[in-house]
Scaffold this active site. Structure first.
Site, PDB file in Angstrom:
ATOM      1  N   SER A 163       0.840  -1.200   0.000  1.00  0.00           N
ATOM      2  CA  SER A 163       0.000   0.000   0.000  1.00  0.00           C
ATOM      3  C   SER A 163       0.882   1.260   0.000  1.00  0.00           C
ATOM      4  O   SER A 163       1.660   1.467  -0.927  1.00  0.00           O
ATOM      5  CB  SER A 163      -0.967  -0.034   1.187  1.00  0.00           C
ATOM      6  OG  SER A 163      -1.957   0.957   1.063  1.00  0.00           O
ATOM      7  N   GLU A 200      -9.168  -5.265  -3.836  1.00  0.00           N
ATOM      8  CA  GLU A 200      -8.503  -4.060  -3.349  1.00  0.00           C
ATOM      9  C   GLU A 200      -9.495  -2.950  -3.006  1.00  0.00           C
ATOM     10  O   GLU A 200      -9.215  -2.105  -2.152  1.00  0.00           O
ATOM     11  CB  GLU A 200      -7.521  -3.530  -4.403  1.00  0.00           C
ATOM     12  CG  GLU A 200      -6.345  -4.441  -4.705  1.00  0.00           C
ATOM     13  CD  GLU A 200      -5.281  -4.415  -3.615  1.00  0.00           C
ATOM     14  OE1 GLU A 200      -5.514  -3.823  -2.547  1.00  0.00           O
ATOM     15  OE2 GLU A 200      -4.213  -4.994  -3.840  1.00  0.00           O
ATOM     16  N   HIS A 228      -7.578  -5.637   0.611  1.00  0.00           N
ATOM     17  CA  HIS A 228      -6.356  -4.839   0.643  1.00  0.00           C
ATOM     18  C   HIS A 228      -5.584  -5.162   1.925  1.00  0.00           C
ATOM     19  O   HIS A 228      -6.095  -5.008   3.030  1.00  0.00           O
ATOM     20  CB  HIS A 228      -6.739  -3.359   0.618  1.00  0.00           C
ATOM     21  CG  HIS A 228      -5.594  -2.406   0.519  1.00  0.00           C
ATOM     22  ND1 HIS A 228      -4.849  -2.251  -0.625  1.00  0.00           N
ATOM     23  CD2 HIS A 228      -5.080  -1.530   1.418  1.00  0.00           C
ATOM     24  CE1 HIS A 228      -3.936  -1.326  -0.431  1.00  0.00           C
ATOM     25  NE2 HIS A 228      -4.053  -0.875   0.819  1.00  0.00           N
TER      26      HIS A 228
END
Length: 501
Positions: A194, A307, A399
């Site tokens: 990320s 995601e 995610h």
């Protein structure tokens, strides 16, 4: 932790860590001077050497942030907070021969939450695979990413991305000291997820990071553009006004308590992208990759199947995004339906389109950039969901879900240790093996990673990807030209918007 101690000599002084079974751990090692007082919003400065032996057997404070958000979204309890946060942690195998590959982890959290000591990032399992693991803290939020005219050029150059400069300082510490821990300073893999992945991408384009690492792993990096310098400066002025400092001097700004920044909400919070236009990021990161001018090195890049789970945190209306796209001449309804056959309803269509535009396409962009510089690129798609969690993760891997697989900590951390099955733990071990194999062996001659299936890199125009955790036959599968039509289109859309900016 066991009480047995292990000692190393660094350039700054002697350190004593601890023995944890078959691994050694040194935690809370200072890699830069505390960025407090006159050093706030300056480049990280060298550590003052110490005399005698320094005990490094407890994790340091993290940068100021929201503990609630970090526990909910960032991987666990970050512990205490302080502006004095520039510390790192090192794991090594207790028994080692010769210098070992080094894996330096940059945590995620939108540049606003996270810490190197969070439970999913425990380096023991990777260290047992004969690598040296380094995790670190860096400045977050406004302490790490801030622009204001009163600070412009204080050190003879423009600096806004102080958190990225912290990461550079940690990499320099690795170059100076990692041999004392058994590491190979000439084989450093920088990996992150990320915002950590976005940091890896940024440092791959930064003149400040040249030569400091040799391989890169980009997990769930995103395509959000860097924040322009003029926008950041204007936001900095508005923030000063928020604190009743309309004509703020540098000293006025540094007098604001560190803990006053993290609770700020829109429009005074920071976005999850660095600032372009300083000495760290002279050019937009995406522009550099589009031009194939990133630092030359082997790369692994990939993302997860759901995601868009993270977008709900930011209040993104997935169905609304599809309605906006319908009005775009370059991406009409007919083309969307053609690219996503069988997907029904704006909500699910928005979930997949937003995922691919914001995350999946980046892997395709990086692959093509790597091919322009004749460097291998290993691509993956992570879709594995623990057997007990299929109802929770109905749309796929969220995610950040891949992180405990990468570190092989799935059976150690909460809550997964309560439900992980032998099959889940086996997949985690296999994923960690792939990542370590990349750190050990990936280069322009060694372009296939061993594992449950042989994982070939994308070289000489080949477009290949490792799928991890297919629903119908769980495990590992290599696929050619993965989502090629979608990703090629979204790349063109991205380049168009960059050119308009």
């Amino acid at each position: 932790m066991q009480s047995a101690a292990i000692q190393v000599e660094t350039r700054q002084g002697t350190l004593t860590g601890v023995v944890e079974g078959d691994t050694h751990l040194w935690c809370g090692i200072p890699y830069a001077a505390p960025p407090v007082g006159p050093l706030r919003w300056r480049a990280p400065q060298p550590v003052t050497p110490w005399q005698g032996v320094r005990q490094v057997n407890a994790f340091s404070a993290a940068s100021w942030q929201s503990a609630e958000y970090c526990q909910e979204l960032g991987g666990g309890d970050p512990g205490r907070f302080s502006e004095d946060c520039l510390y790192l942690n090192v794991w090594s195998p207790a028994k080692r021969q010769g210098p070992l590959p080094v894996m330096v982890w940059l945590h995620g959290g939108g540049f606003t939450i996270g810490a190197g000591a969070l439970p999913p990032y425990d380096g023991k399992a990777l260290a047992r695979r004969d690598v040296i693991v380094v995790t670190l803290n860096y400045r977050l939020g406004h302490l790490g990413f801030f622009a204001h005219p009163a600070l412009d050029g204080e050190d003879g150059e423009r600096l806004y991305n102080f958190g990225l400069m912290d990461q550079v300082a940690a990499l320099r510490w690795v170059q100076e000291n990692i041999e004392a821990f058994g590491g190979d300073r000439d084989n450093v893999t920088l990996f992150g997820e990320s915002a950590g992945a976005r940091s890896v991408l940024s440092l791959m384009t930064s003149p400040k990071a040249v030569g400091l690492f040799h391989k890169a792993i980009i997990q769930s990096g995103y395509t959000l553009p860097d924040q322009p310098r003029d926008v950041a400066l204007a936001r900095g002025e508005r923030l000063a006004e928020h604190f009743n400092l309309p004509n703020a001097s540098a000293q006025d700004l540094r007098d604001i308590p560190a803990e006053a920044f993290w609770p700020l909400t829109a429009p005074h919070n920071i976005g999850p992208a660095p600032i372009v236009g300083d000495a760290v990021l002279p050019q937009p990161m995406l522009d550099v990759f589009f031009a194939g001018k990133q630092h030359v090195m082997p790369v692994m890049v990939g993302s997860n199947s759901d995601e868009t789970s993270v977008m709900a945190v930011f209040g993104v209306d997935l169905a609304g995004e599809i309605q906006k796209l319908r009005r775009e001449r370059r991406l009409g309804l007919g083309l969307i339906k053609l690219l996503y056959p069988g997907v029904k309803g704006d909500e699910e269509l928005g979930r997949q389109v937003c995922r691919d535009m914001a995350f999946t396409t980046l892997g395709y962009v990086v692959m093509q950039a790597q091919q322009r510089v004749n460097q291998p690129c290993w691509r993956y798609w992570f879709d594995y969901v623990a057997e007990a969690e299929h109802d929770t993760y109905y749309h796929g891997a969220w995610h950040g879900n891949e992180v405990p697989y990468v570190f092989d900590t799935l059976g150690q951390i909460m809550p997964s240790r309560e439900y992980a099955t032998p099959r889940d733990l086996k997949v985690a071990s296999q994923v960690a093996d792939y990542w370590v194999s990349f750190a050990h062996d990936a280069n322009t001659r060694h372009t296939v990673l061993p594992g449950p299936v042989r994982w070939p890199a994308c070289v000489r125009g080949r477009d290949r990807l490792l799928r991890i955790g297919l629903r119908k036959h769980a495990g590992f599968h290599v696929e050619n030209r993965f989502m090629r039509a979608r990703l090629a289109l979204f790349k063109r859309v991205m380049k168009h918007h960059v050119s308009l900016d």
